[in-house]
Design a protein around this motif. Structure first.
Motif, PDB file in Angstrom:
ATOM      1  N   ARG A   1      -1.793   1.884 -12.948  1.00  0.00           N
ATOM      2  CA  ARG A   1      -1.134  -0.167 -13.254  1.00  0.00           C
ATOM      3  C   ARG A   1       0.497   0.126 -12.725  1.00  0.00           C
ATOM      4  N   VAL A   2       0.343  -0.837 -11.247  1.00  0.00           N
ATOM      5  CA  VAL A   2       1.819  -1.833 -11.054  1.00  0.00           C
ATOM      6  C   VAL A   2       1.330  -2.359 -10.709  1.00  0.00           C
ATOM      7  N   PRO A   3       2.493  -3.367 -11.598  1.00  0.00           N
ATOM      8  CA  PRO A   3       2.992  -4.805 -11.788  1.00  0.00           C
ATOM      9  C   PRO A   3       3.104  -5.712 -10.335  1.00  0.00           C
ATOM     10  N   PHE A   4       2.033  -6.819 -10.351  1.00  0.00           N
ATOM     11  CA  PHE A   4       2.499  -7.775  -8.652  1.00  0.00           C
ATOM     12  C   PHE A   4       3.320  -7.840  -8.784  1.00  0.00           C
ATOM     13  N   GLU A   5       4.541  -7.580  -9.285  1.00  0.00           N
ATOM     14  CA  GLU A   5       6.155  -8.488  -9.576  1.00  0.00           C
ATOM     15  C   GLU A   5       6.545  -7.363  -9.146  1.00  0.00           C
TER      16      GLU A   5
ATOM     17  N   GLN B   1       9.329  -5.280  -4.065  1.00  0.00           N
ATOM     18  CA  GLN B   1       9.101  -3.485  -3.216  1.00  0.00           C
ATOM     19  C   GLN B   1       8.774  -4.082  -1.870  1.00  0.00           C
ATOM     20  N   GLU B   2       8.478  -5.244  -1.273  1.00  0.00           N
ATOM     21  CA  GLU B   2       8.057  -5.922  -0.119  1.00  0.00           C
ATOM     22  C   GLU B   2       9.277  -6.854  -0.115  1.00  0.00           C
ATOM     23  N   LYS B   3       9.805  -7.425  -1.313  1.00  0.00           N
ATOM     24  CA  LYS B   3      11.292  -8.488  -0.670  1.00  0.00           C
ATOM     25  C   LYS B   3      12.093  -6.819   0.059  1.00  0.00           C
ATOM     26  N   LEU B   4      12.718  -6.122  -0.976  1.00  0.00           N
ATOM     27  CA  LEU B   4      13.491  -4.738  -0.604  1.00  0.00           C
ATOM     28  C   LEU B   4      13.182  -4.754   0.902  1.00  0.00           C
ATOM     29  N   ALA B   5      11.953  -4.532   0.905  1.00  0.00           N
ATOM     30  CA  ALA B   5      11.397  -3.820   2.650  1.00  0.00           C
ATOM     31  C   ALA B   5      12.048  -4.611   3.393  1.00  0.00           C
TER      32      ALA B   5
ATOM     33  N   LYS C   1      11.103   6.856   4.067  1.00  0.00           N
ATOM     34  CA  LYS C   1      12.261   6.851   2.640  1.00  0.00           C
ATOM     35  C   LYS C   1      12.823   5.940   1.861  1.00  0.00           C
ATOM     36  N   ASP C   2      12.514   4.981   2.453  1.00  0.00           N
ATOM     37  CA  ASP C   2      13.466   4.065   1.443  1.00  0.00           C
ATOM     38  C   ASP C   2      12.097   3.809   0.360  1.00  0.00           C
ATOM     39  N   ILE C   3      11.505   3.481   1.369  1.00  0.00           N
ATOM     40  CA  ILE C   3      10.251   3.036  -0.045  1.00  0.00           C
ATOM     41  C   ILE C   3       9.852   4.362  -1.227  1.00  0.00           C
ATOM     42  N   ARG C   4       9.676   5.735  -1.050  1.00  0.00           N
ATOM     43  CA  ARG C   4      10.028   6.794  -1.694  1.00  0.00           C
ATOM     44  C   ARG C   4      11.060   6.914  -2.257  1.00  0.00           C
ATOM     45  N   ARG C   5      11.754   6.351  -2.320  1.00  0.00           N
ATOM     46  CA  ARG C   5      12.967   6.626  -3.256  1.00  0.00           C
ATOM     47  C   ARG C   5      11.911   5.207  -4.082  1.00  0.00           C
ATOM     48  N   ASN C   6      12.486   4.498  -3.575  1.00  0.00           N
ATOM     49  CA  ASN C   6      11.841   3.063  -4.382  1.00  0.00           C
ATOM     50  C   ASN C   6      10.890   3.453  -5.259  1.00  0.00           C
TER      51      ASN C   6
ATOM     52  N   GLY D   1       0.818  -0.807   0.122  1.00  0.00           N
ATOM     53  CA  GLY D   1      -0.083   0.070  -0.138  1.00  0.00           C
ATOM     54  C   GLY D   1       0.360   1.447  -0.287  1.00  0.00           C
ATOM     55  N   GLN D   2       1.944   0.893   0.968  1.00  0.00           N
ATOM     56  CA  GLN D   2       2.585   2.201   1.169  1.00  0.00           C
ATOM     57  C   GLN D   2       3.227   2.687  -0.540  1.00  0.00           C
ATOM     58  N   PHE D   3       4.073   1.529  -1.344  1.00  0.00           N
ATOM     59  CA  PHE D   3       4.304   1.468  -2.456  1.00  0.00           C
ATOM     60  C   PHE D   3       3.896   2.520  -3.349  1.00  0.00           C
TER      61      PHE D   3
END
Length: 363
Positions: free
Chosen positions: A310-314, A319-323, A331-336, A67-69
């Protein structure tokens, strides 16, 4: 008039002309004003007014990384459209819809069916509107167990856990009941799981483990790696699916019949909860944005932007893996999210151009 005076006047005129030329040149070289911009994705020099100038947007999101991404990508687009976008407000799902209904936030990512009861309690269609579909793939949720246990004991349906011997296989705290790893307290999935345990007659043999989902998922993986049986609720929009793969490591369990809580839940049929011939108990869902009707009516450019993203599932799962690997701060999620926009610049510019056009057409 003397020749000397004529030369002095001539020099003054030359100086004045030079000053005027410099001023004109400086004006021409100035950057694009704040209230206008070149059309995204266009090499034309035509400037158009930014539709969001002077308008504040208050975005919200649940606490999930997904949701954040998505919300940060939404924020970036709104900023490029000229809106004054506030920081993302992170709330649990109950508080999120309460804030939407009380006009404390303007837009948030949600799930169309899973969150329908929260939507109705927040004012329903009188106040809010479901708009856009920020990821095109179906969202699937259900109950999984490790394939080894499923094959060995021929467990295919959740209701088989009525059998105390089967339930005890998944007992991790020694109380004789199966530990079903569930959800954070207050989430819709927590309420649905409790409802299922009741209507399927499983309360005497199964209990839901509730808590911080990242901690719960870590425990699932640890138990699996130790060769112990695992039983948990999960959805396909989750990094866990890349660690424990359906069909290879784990399998979905069916449920005996469709039953979901709330008035809207009563409208759901087996067709709504069936995937590839299996009734998984949760409605097959779609990722949508919910926004204030008043805000959408006043901001056609923002509405069109919400409809187009539209943001693909993958990419969300990545992004969840990076988190999970440590990039979990705001700030990490914003940068990504900024990196995602950069990597899809032509696509995003097309969306922005269409959103600007929608704003102009509404005037």
């Amino acid at each position: 008039m003397s020749k000397q005076m004529i030369m002095k006047l001539h020099r003054k005129k030359q100086t004045f002309a030079i000053v005027v030329a410099l001023i004109v040149g400086l004006i021409a070289c100035q950057s694009t004003p704040e209230n206008s911009t070149k059309l995204p994705g266009s090499s034309q020099s035509t400037e158009v007014a930014l539709p969001g100038k002077g308008v504040k947007v208050r975005p919200g999101s649940g606490t999930s990384v997904a949701g954040q991404f998505v919300s940060e990508i939404i924020r970036i687009g709104l900023e490029k459209l000229g809106y004054e976008v506030e920081e993302l407000k992170l709330l649990n799902i109950t508080a999120l819809f309460l804030a939407l209904g009380n006009d404390e936030i303007d837009v948030a990512p949600t799930l169309e069916k899973l969150h329908t009861n929260f939507f109705e309690k927040a004012g329903g269609e009188k106040k809010l509107e479901v708009v856009g579909m920020f990821s095109s793939s179906d969202i699937i949720q259900g109950y999984s167990i490790d394939k080894k246990t499923a094959d060995q004991y021929k467990v295919t349906n959740l209701v088989q856990l009525k059998d105390a011997k089967i339930a005890k296989l998944f007992d991790s705290d020694g109380d004789g009941k199966a530990n079903l790893t569930g959800c954070n307290p207050g989430l819709a999935c927590e309420l649905i799981i409790d409802h299922h345990l009741k209507v399927y007659g499983l309360e005497n043999t199964v209990k839901q483990d509730k808590g911080e989902m990242e901690v719960l998922k870590a425990d699932i993986i640890a138990r699996y790696q130790q060769g112990k049986p695992i039983l948990y609720s999960n959805w396909n929009l989750d990094w866990l699916t890349s660690v424990l793969q359906t069909g290879a490591d784990v399998v979905w369990l069916e449920v005996p019949f469709t039953s979901l809580p709330g008035e809207k839940g009563k409208e759901m049929t087996q067709k709504d909860t069936t995937v590839s011939g299996k009734n998984l108990g949760f409605a097959v869902d779609r990722a949508r944005l919910v926004a204030s009707r008043q805000f959408l009516s006043a901001n056609p450019s923002a509405k069109r932007w919400f409809e187009l993203v539209r943001v693909p599932f993958e990419d969300i799962i990545t992004q969840e893996k990076l988190a999970r690997e440590g990039q979990n701060r705001s700030k990490d999620i914003r940068r990504n999210a900024e990196e995602w926009v950069k990597n899809h610049q032509a696509l995003v510019d097309g969306w922005l151009e269409e959103a600007q056009t929608a704003g102009k057409a509404a005037k």
